[in-house]
Enzyme design. Structure first.
Site, PDB file in Angstrom:
ATOM      1  N   PRO A   9       0.674  -1.144   0.043  1.00  0.00           N
ATOM      2  CA  PRO A   9       0.284  -0.130   0.186  1.00  0.00           C
ATOM      3  C   PRO A   9       0.859   1.276   0.024  1.00  0.00           C
ATOM      4  O   PRO A   9       2.158   1.146   0.761  1.00  0.00           O
ATOM      5  CB  PRO A   9      -1.060  -0.057   1.404  1.00  0.00           C
ATOM      6  CG  PRO A   9      -0.915  -1.403   1.447  1.00  0.00           C
ATOM      7  CD  PRO A   9       0.395  -1.992   0.890  1.00  0.00           C
ATOM      8  N   ASN A  10       0.441   2.095  -0.714  1.00  0.00           N
ATOM      9  CA  ASN A  10       0.829   3.502  -0.791  1.00  0.00           C
ATOM     10  C   ASN A  10       2.133   3.481  -1.668  1.00  0.00           C
ATOM     11  O   ASN A  10       2.612   4.928  -1.958  1.00  0.00           O
ATOM     12  CB  ASN A  10       0.939   4.159   0.481  1.00  0.00           C
ATOM     13  CG  ASN A  10      -0.239   4.300   1.101  1.00  0.00           C
ATOM     14  OD1 ASN A  10      -1.223   4.977   0.697  1.00  0.00           O
ATOM     15  ND2 ASN A  10      -0.267   4.065   2.531  1.00  0.00           N
ATOM     16  N   ARG A  17       5.299  11.187  -2.411  1.00  0.00           N
ATOM     17  CA  ARG A  17       5.168  10.853  -1.051  1.00  0.00           C
ATOM     18  C   ARG A  17       6.266  11.068  -0.336  1.00  0.00           C
ATOM     19  O   ARG A  17       7.243  10.414  -0.307  1.00  0.00           O
ATOM     20  CB  ARG A  17       4.680   9.439  -0.832  1.00  0.00           C
ATOM     21  CG  ARG A  17       4.468   8.855   0.386  1.00  0.00           C
ATOM     22  CD  ARG A  17       4.134   7.396   0.366  1.00  0.00           C
ATOM     23  NE  ARG A  17       3.830   6.859   1.509  1.00  0.00           N
ATOM     24  CZ  ARG A  17       4.188   5.810   2.054  1.00  0.00           C
ATOM     25  NH1 ARG A  17       4.602   4.798   1.231  1.00  0.00           N
ATOM     26  NH2 ARG A  17       3.701   5.343   3.473  1.00  0.00           N
ATOM     27  N   TYR A  22      11.357   8.875   1.651  1.00  0.00           N
ATOM     28  CA  TYR A  22      11.204   7.761   0.617  1.00  0.00           C
ATOM     29  C   TYR A  22      12.103   7.996  -0.769  1.00  0.00           C
ATOM     30  O   TYR A  22      12.224   6.848  -1.457  1.00  0.00           O
ATOM     31  CB  TYR A  22       9.891   7.342   0.289  1.00  0.00           C
ATOM     32  CG  TYR A  22       9.240   7.043   1.487  1.00  0.00           C
ATOM     33  CD1 TYR A  22       9.555   5.991   2.173  1.00  0.00           C
ATOM     34  CD2 TYR A  22       7.866   7.571   1.848  1.00  0.00           C
ATOM     35  CE1 TYR A  22       8.850   5.354   3.321  1.00  0.00           C
ATOM     36  CE2 TYR A  22       7.385   7.065   2.950  1.00  0.00           C
ATOM     37  CZ  TYR A  22       7.722   6.112   3.939  1.00  0.00           C
ATOM     38  OH  TYR A  22       7.091   5.853   4.789  1.00  0.00           O
ATOM     39  N   ASN A  73       8.389  -5.219  -0.785  1.00  0.00           N
ATOM     40  CA  ASN A  73       8.259  -3.909   0.203  1.00  0.00           C
ATOM     41  C   ASN A  73       6.578  -3.920   0.576  1.00  0.00           C
ATOM     42  O   ASN A  73       5.942  -3.403  -0.103  1.00  0.00           O
ATOM     43  CB  ASN A  73       8.674  -2.524  -0.520  1.00  0.00           C
ATOM     44  CG  ASN A  73       8.596  -1.485   0.571  1.00  0.00           C
ATOM     45  OD1 ASN A  73       7.861  -1.504   1.705  1.00  0.00           O
ATOM     46  ND2 ASN A  73       9.277  -0.366   0.286  1.00  0.00           N
ATOM     47  N   ALA A  76       3.255  -0.365   4.886  1.00  0.00           N
ATOM     48  CA  ALA A  76       2.517  -0.456   6.194  1.00  0.00           C
ATOM     49  C   ALA A  76       2.367  -1.874   6.808  1.00  0.00           C
ATOM     50  O   ALA A  76       2.238  -2.318   7.988  1.00  0.00           O
ATOM     51  CB  ALA A  76       1.601   0.341   6.571  1.00  0.00           C
ATOM     52  N   GLU A  97      12.721  -8.950   2.259  1.00  0.00           N
ATOM     53  CA  GLU A  97      11.873  -7.617   2.498  1.00  0.00           C
ATOM     54  C   GLU A  97      12.768  -6.482   2.230  1.00  0.00           C
ATOM     55  O   GLU A  97      13.852  -6.404   2.938  1.00  0.00           O
ATOM     56  CB  GLU A  97      11.538  -7.915   4.111  1.00  0.00           C
ATOM     57  CG  GLU A  97      10.589  -6.701   4.700  1.00  0.00           C
ATOM     58  CD  GLU A  97      10.531  -6.913   6.275  1.00  0.00           C
ATOM     59  OE1 GLU A  97      10.769  -8.108   6.702  1.00  0.00           O
ATOM     60  OE2 GLU A  97      10.215  -5.914   6.871  1.00  0.00           O
ATOM     61  N   HIS A  99      12.977  -2.021   2.413  1.00  0.00           N
ATOM     62  CA  HIS A  99      12.251  -0.724   2.883  1.00  0.00           C
ATOM     63  C   HIS A  99      13.125   0.298   2.417  1.00  0.00           C
ATOM     64  O   HIS A  99      14.282   0.294   2.383  1.00  0.00           O
ATOM     65  CB  HIS A  99      12.352  -0.584   4.216  1.00  0.00           C
ATOM     66  CG  HIS A  99      11.226  -1.649   4.989  1.00  0.00           C
ATOM     67  ND1 HIS A  99       9.794  -1.824   4.790  1.00  0.00           N
ATOM     68  CD2 HIS A  99      11.419  -2.950   5.704  1.00  0.00           C
ATOM     69  CE1 HIS A  99       9.292  -2.852   5.250  1.00  0.00           C
ATOM     70  NE2 HIS A  99      10.394  -3.703   5.989  1.00  0.00           N
ATOM     71  N   ARG A 106      12.818   4.941  12.994  1.00  0.00           N
ATOM     72  CA  ARG A 106      11.553   5.628  12.718  1.00  0.00           C
ATOM     73  C   ARG A 106      10.745   5.409  14.035  1.00  0.00           C
ATOM     74  O   ARG A 106      10.955   4.948  15.064  1.00  0.00           O
ATOM     75  CB  ARG A 106      10.996   5.206  11.403  1.00  0.00           C
ATOM     76  CG  ARG A 106      11.969   5.791  10.442  1.00  0.00           C
ATOM     77  CD  ARG A 106      11.147   5.667   9.093  1.00  0.00           C
ATOM     78  NE  ARG A 106       9.986   6.556   8.750  1.00  0.00           N
ATOM     79  CZ  ARG A 106       9.041   6.415   8.023  1.00  0.00           C
ATOM     80  NH1 ARG A 106       9.187   5.193   7.027  1.00  0.00           N
ATOM     81  NH2 ARG A 106       8.040   7.111   7.952  1.00  0.00           N
TER      82      ARG A 106
END
Ligand code: DQA
Length: 143
Positions: A9-10, A17, A22, A73, A76, A97, A99, A106
């Site tokens: 998502p996103n 964004r 990012y 990725n 969330a 995975e 990111h 964070r």
């Protein structure tokens, strides 16, 4: 060899964004860079971005029998996506995975990944180049 690339998502909003977090590359640009490296490595990529966990699960279930590994990725969903985790685990494929940001530096809720325990490894905080590193690792298995 086919490798699945899964964006959660996103991530379709990359480029506009939270650029400071990012980076400024769009998802299309990242996918193009991955495709270019995949051609050099002689592997095939099949890619999906979805904002819906079920769509990601459907894609993984459908495509994993033909695949040698998964780069994901989860966005969330990293932090709570248990059906995504189960689908990945059920494939028995190597999962990396990725990111863009360093999730460990964070907010507290981002520091936990429900995916990491079933992943071969996690690359976090290296921006778009983290995807390339993941691809190189899956595409060139240890001798
Ligand atoms: C992310 C980190 C997640 O916490 C966030 O929800 C994202 C992107 C990253 O690439 O840094 O959507 O997975």
């Amino acid at each position: 060899m086919k490798i699945l690339v899964v964006h959660g998502p996103n991530l379709n909003m990359l480029g506009s964004r939270q650029v400071a977090v990012y980076g400024d590359k769009t998802l299309n640009e990242i996918d193009s860079l991955l495709q270019k490296r995949a051609r050099e490595l002689g592997v095939e990529l099949e890619t999906l971005q979805s904002n819906h966990e079920g769509a990601l699960v459907d894609f993984i279930q459908e495509k994993s029998p033909e695949a040698a590994g998964i780069i994901i990725n989860p966005g969330a969903l990293t932090h709570y996506g248990l059906s995504l985790r189960d689908a990945l685990a059920d494939t028995s494929l190597p999962v990396i995975e990725v990111h863009l940001s360093n999730i460990h530096a964070r907010e507290e809720f981002r520091q936990q990944s429900v995916i990491a325990p079933i992943a071969r490894g996690q690359i976090s905080g290296l921006g778009w180049r983290g995807y390339i590193a993941a691809l190189e690792i899956i595409a060139t298995p240890e001798a």
